[in-house]
Design an enzyme around this catalytic site. Structure first.
Site, PDB file in Angstrom:
ATOM      1  N   HIS A  40     -10.445 -25.699 -66.117  1.00  0.00           N
ATOM      2  CA  HIS A  40     -10.317 -24.422 -66.589  1.00  0.00           C
ATOM      3  C   HIS A  40     -12.007 -24.543 -66.152  1.00  0.00           C
ATOM      4  O   HIS A  40     -12.651 -25.003 -66.065  1.00  0.00           O
ATOM      5  CB  HIS A  40     -10.805 -24.571 -68.101  1.00  0.00           C
ATOM      6  CG  HIS A  40     -12.029 -26.370 -68.679  1.00  0.00           C
ATOM      7  ND1 HIS A  40     -10.706 -27.505 -68.472  1.00  0.00           N
ATOM      8  CD2 HIS A  40     -11.923 -26.066 -69.359  1.00  0.00           C
ATOM      9  CE1 HIS A  40     -11.921 -27.685 -69.078  1.00  0.00           C
ATOM     10  NE2 HIS A  40     -12.644 -27.294 -69.885  1.00  0.00           N
ATOM     11  N   CYS A  86     -28.317 -29.616 -75.996  1.00  0.00           N
ATOM     12  CA  CYS A  86     -28.919 -29.391 -75.137  1.00  0.00           C
ATOM     13  C   CYS A  86     -29.331 -27.792 -74.064  1.00  0.00           C
ATOM     14  O   CYS A  86     -29.488 -26.603 -75.018  1.00  0.00           O
ATOM     15  CB  CYS A  86     -28.416 -30.174 -73.613  1.00  0.00           C
ATOM     16  SG  CYS A  86     -27.082 -29.127 -72.535  1.00  0.00           S
TER      17      CYS A  86
END
Length: 707
Positions: free
Chosen positions: A65, A211
């Site tokens: 995906h 992050c």
């Protein structure tokens, strides 16, 4: 949802000898339906996601995906393979393959599809029905939660559409909404259904991962923590604060937690929710590399009764960070917050400026405004258009940097003074350094104002009027009259130094930047080197353009070297690493250093030093050849925009060969290990024997974390 899958998106006799071939076969069906506009571009995005972490799941399932600019609407294609296709699952090849495609930016739709699939993939009756279904139409109806044609309805389906179990609503694998049937989550956690946790574990942990880019490391850390929690027998639920915002954990889950793990490189949003619990606070890479240690550490803290408290903020700087962190760690997080929001402006603006120069020559900056004069038939007018749009986009670089550094420190109240300070930095020619300082000053000012006790009647206007007004005045005064001029002088000195780079000094700088780019493969040190190069583009000259070229070239080396090494000496690598090596060619060529992370995580002591050596070679040669680059990203796709392109390619090739050679040498010297291929073959055989008895526990968790 029938709009996501139909009979012509189903292949019950999928023939493919690799995961790339399987993805291509299913993607071609999406292209035929007009759901994908560029087959090769979409497959490159699928490969990039696959390189971050294999998408195979226990139970013979593969879910490749991605989010891609080449996708027009969320789409699912399903293939059933008699021979099986290896997607990196521990129990062997997958025979049920779901290719999920979501448009770029459509994070809610993407994760909703995955979560909906997770509910059904943990149901042996559902997967059994998919293995026995006889027609594409029946398979599409089964997946979509619709009633299959009566003559084709597969035996063993858990519940017929329209006949839900008592007390439960019938849902198909693609039913719209979140896993519990609610509405899709909103960005930044607004109006989103809380993430709930399964019940029954004796020790409960909640975790937050984040992050700077909010894509690769965020979800890799989440997956590693989930798997380690399952192995340790603890209940662990992760809140991923990614690029699309976040869905906050259910307050009841947080309240019931026995410990907290923060694995983050940018500030945790709404952190006060987790106060008063044993807490382990580390960088995001620690969550990827040593999740079991973090779980053990938080359990140890809980046993000793250590907790964190929502203490009063002693100073603006202390209050914006973590109680146990040093100023250096806090500063890095704030700066990374600003850099992560700045990079898209740099990429768009820099590429447009480079295209303008490529089409119109080096004097395109002297062209008149296209708003006043534009000739539709002249290439120079189009070049001027590109250059001027890029220049305007690039003009946001410093204000966005300053604004989001302040945002990282003080949340939304820091945006206004941060942007104002960044704009002033541009006005007084303080440049990139001025933006850094302005952001820090703005964030600290807002935090100081928030500590002042005010009457209750004024609290309603504080975030809208008082804080923006006072903080903007303070930041403006300091930037214009106190610290702005010294910073501008320092910026000029740095610019002059870069302009005069030559010979040994330039080569030494190239070596240092190359080492930094390859040290942590997209981590903080890598981001510092990249930010230094991008900052030079704010005041471009020959030296700063050389620095940008050296940084990009060095960043391309690690994935390219791993790809070359797996091609030349494949027997030194596991089968999964060899598959990742194929995708690493594309990732390296695209300047995505993270393509080497799977290799570094598996064997850091050999891979990282080899990557650093190759990066240093490329950085040094790029500087020695005086290669230049105006675009901050793009890899080989911006080679026409690079000064001395052939020598630049030679520099990259040399670093790649050095790095690949070193990693092969180092791996050849290690003690031989049992062949993974044999182990995987045995495992796959055992898995296929028990294909009908898939374990339900943990399947949903695996699918969710695979995102």
């Amino acid at each position: 949802m029938s709009s996501m899958i139909s009979a012509d998106l189903v292949d019950l006799d999928l023939v493919a000898d690799s995961k790339e071939a399987a993805a291509r076969s299913l993607a071609e069906r999406m292209v035929a339906r007009g759901r994908v506009t560029d087959l090769d571009g979409f497959l490159a995005d699928v490969a990039a996601r696959e390189a971050q972490m294999p998408t195979g799941l226990d139970g013979g399932i593969g879910i490749p995906h991605c989010r891609s600019a080449h996708v027009t609407e969320p789409t699912l294609a399903f293939g059933r393979s008699a021979a099986g296709v290896d997607f990196g699952a521990p129990d062997g090849p997958a025979d049920l393959i779901f290719l999920i495609a979501a448009p770029a930016g459509a994070d809610d739709a993407h994760l909703t599809i995955l979560s909906s699939l997770a509910r059904h993939l943990m149901d042996p009756e559902f997967t059994g029905a998919l293995r026995s279904v006889s027609s594409p139409a029946a398979a599409a109806a089964l997946i979509a939660g619709e009633e299959a044609p009566e003559e084709e309805a597969p035996e063993g389906r858990a519940r017929e559409a329209g006949a839900p179990e008592e007390g439960a609503r019938e849902t198909g694998a693609l039913e719209e909404g979140t896993p519990d049937g609610g509405a899709p989550g909103e960005p930044d956690g607004q109006a989103a259904e809380p993430v709930a946790a399964p019940a029954g574990a004796s020790f409960r942990i909640v975790a937050v991962t984040s992050c700077p880019t909010g894509i690769a490391h965020t979800y890799m850390a989440a997956e590693a923590l989930e798997k380690a929690g399952e192995a340790a027998g603890v209940e662990l639920v992760v809140e991923t604060q990614g690029s699309a915002g976040f869905t906050r954990l259910d307050p009841a889950v947080v309240a019931a937690a026995d410990g907290v793990i923060f694995a983050h490189d940018v500030p945790v949003r709404e952190k006060e929710r987790f106060a008063g619990k044993p807490t382990v606070d580390v960088g995001v890479k620690a969550g990827i590399n040593r999740p079991a240690e973090l779980i053990a550490e938080v359990r140890d803290k809980a046993a000793r009764g250590e907790t964190t408290a929502a203490a009063a903020r002693p100073t603006p700087v202390e209050g914006a960070g973590e109680p146990n962190e040093g100023y250096g760690t806090k500063l890095r997080k704030w700066l990374m917050s600003g850099v992560s929001y700045m990079v898209p402006f740099v990429a768009a603006g820099g590429l447009l400026i480079a295209l303008g120069f490529a089409l119109g020559g080096w004097d395109i900056d002297k062209a008149p405004s296209v708003a006043q004069h534009f000739d539709w038939g002249q290439i120079d007018s189009w070049a001027a258009l590109m250059f001027q749009i890029g220049g305007l986009a690039f003009g946001f670089l410093v204000p966005v940097l300053a604004g989001y550094i302040a945002y990282g420190m003080a949340d939304r109240p820091g945006l206004v003074p941060g942007f104002v300070g960044g704009a002033i930095a541009l006005t007084i020619n303080a440049g990139f350094l001025g933006g850094l300082v302005a952001g820090l000053v703005a964030g600290g000012t807002v935090l100081a104002i928030q500590r002042v006790r005010i009457p209750a009647v004024l609290r309603g206007i504080m975030p809208v009027v008082v804080i923006p007004l006072l903080s903007s005045i303070v930041v403006g005064f300091l930037m214009f009259l106190v610290i702005g001029k010294p910073i501008a002088s320092l910026q000029k000195a740095l610019t002059d130094w870069l302009s005069g780079l030559s010979g040994a000094n330039a080569i030494l700088l190239g070596v240092i930047l190359g080492l930094m780019m390859c040290f942590d493969l997209g981590g903080p040190v890598n981001k510092v080197a990249y930010a230094f190069a991008v900052g030079g583009l704010a005041n471009p000259n020959e030296g700063s353009l050389m620095v940008m070229a050296a940084v990009m070239g060095a960043g391309m080396v690690p994935p390219l070297a791993m790809a070359l090494a797996t091609t030349v000496r494949g027997r030194l690598f596991t089968r999964t690493e060899r598959e990742n090596g194929k995708a690493a060619w594309v990732l390296g060529a695209s300047f995505i250093s993270e393509g080497a992370i799977p290799f570094a995580a598996a064997d850091p002591l050999r891979v990282i030093p080899a990557a650093m050596a190759g990066g240093a070679v490329t950085g040094a040669l790029s500087m020695a050849f005086e290669c230049t680059l105006r675009a901050p990203h793009g890899g080989v796709f911006v080679i026409p925009l690079i000064g001395n392109p052939l020598l630049y390619l030679l520099a990259i090739a040399a670093g790649t060969v050095v790095s690949a050679g070193l990693v092969i040498l180092l791996k050849s010297m290690r003690k031989p290990a049992p062949s993974e291929t044999e182990t995987e073959t045995e495992t796959a055989a055992g898995a296929r024997t028990g294909a009908g008895a898939r374990a339900e526990d943990g399947s949903e968790r695996q699918v969710a974390t695979a995102a």
